[in-house]
Design a protein around this motif. Structure first.
Motif, PDB file in Angstrom:
ATOM      1  N   LYS A   8       0.848  -1.176   0.000  1.00  0.00           N
ATOM      2  CA  LYS A   8       0.000   0.000   0.000  1.00  0.00           C
ATOM      3  C   LYS A   8       0.885   1.229   0.000  1.00  0.00           C
ATOM      4  O   LYS A   8       1.761   1.373   0.847  1.00  0.00           O
ATOM      5  N   ARG A   9       0.647   2.075  -0.989  1.00  0.00           N
ATOM      6  CA  ARG A   9       1.436   3.300  -1.081  1.00  0.00           C
ATOM      7  C   ARG A   9       0.817   4.359  -0.174  1.00  0.00           C
ATOM      8  O   ARG A   9      -0.406   4.419  -0.034  1.00  0.00           O
ATOM      9  N   PRO A  10       1.669   5.174   0.414  1.00  0.00           N
ATOM     10  CA  PRO A  10       1.102   6.251   1.235  1.00  0.00           C
ATOM     11  C   PRO A  10       0.309   7.220   0.349  1.00  0.00           C
ATOM     12  O   PRO A  10       0.680   7.485  -0.780  1.00  0.00           O
ATOM     13  N   ARG A  11      -0.740   7.706   0.899  1.00  0.00           N
ATOM     14  CA  ARG A  11      -1.623   8.555   0.115  1.00  0.00           C
ATOM     15  C   ARG A  11      -1.670   9.951   0.735  1.00  0.00           C
ATOM     16  O   ARG A  11      -1.854  10.101   1.929  1.00  0.00           O
ATOM     17  N   ILE A  12      -1.495  10.937  -0.103  1.00  0.00           N
ATOM     18  CA  ILE A  12      -1.536  12.317   0.362  1.00  0.00           C
ATOM     19  C   ILE A  12      -2.951  12.838   0.143  1.00  0.00           C
ATOM     20  O   ILE A  12      -3.457  12.834  -0.980  1.00  0.00           O
ATOM     21  N   GLU A  13      -3.548  13.300   1.242  1.00  0.00           N
ATOM     22  CA  GLU A  13      -4.893  13.856   1.139  1.00  0.00           C
ATOM     23  C   GLU A  13      -4.774  15.295   0.641  1.00  0.00           C
ATOM     24  O   GLU A  13      -4.135  16.136   1.267  1.00  0.00           O
ATOM     25  N   ILE A  14      -5.359  15.586  -0.473  1.00  0.00           N
ATOM     26  CA  ILE A  14      -5.233  16.906  -1.077  1.00  0.00           C
ATOM     27  C   ILE A  14      -6.421  17.809  -0.741  1.00  0.00           C
ATOM     28  O   ILE A  14      -6.309  19.034  -0.799  1.00  0.00           O
TER      29      ILE A  14
END
Length: 136
Positions: A8-14
């Motif tokens: 699972k890749r880290p996800r940046i909340e935009i």
């Protein structure tokens, strides 16, 4: 049972960043449109060719075009003005008082202020004006 081999890749909340950017944009748009003046109100001084710049001002009294009086950028009544000027003159009797009156202020307001200063012992005062840059 089965483990996924995909990491699972880290996800940046935009979305929160967009909210912050939008808030900053609105903030700067609003506050840069407010008209600001150094004294909190728009004071147009009369123009004169013989203007002498004073180095220090001990007491600054401002008269708006509607006759409102200001001392240290705070609105005051004539009686409050007299009391505060009297207190300052007790400490320093040689205090210079500068009166900045709007060019549309009534002559009556100016005379009332000058009279009030004289009543409490003020003898050194000057009237402020802007330098007239027009050539004769």
């Amino acid at each position: 049972m089965f483990k996924s081999k995909l990491k699972k890749r880290p996800r940046i909340e935009i979305v929160p960043m967009i909210d912050v950017i939008f808030f900053l944009l609105v903030f700067f748009m609003l506050f840069t449109t407010f008209k600001t003046t150094p004294y909190g109100f728009d004071l147009k001084l009369p123009k004169a060719t013989a203007v002498v710049k004073t180095e220090s001002v001990n007491i600054l009294i401002q008269i708006a075009n509607d006759g409102q009086l200001f001392l240290k950028d705070k609105p005051v009544t004539l009686s409050e003005l007299k009391e505060q000027v009297r207190q300052k003159l007790e400490d320093k009797p040689d205090t210079v008082i500068v009166i900045k009156a709007d060019e549309n202020a009534k002559y009556k307001s100016l005379i009332q202020v000058m009279d009030a200063i004289s009543q409490v012992g003020g003898t050194k005062f000057s009237l402020a004006a802007e330098k007239d840059e027009r050539k004769k």
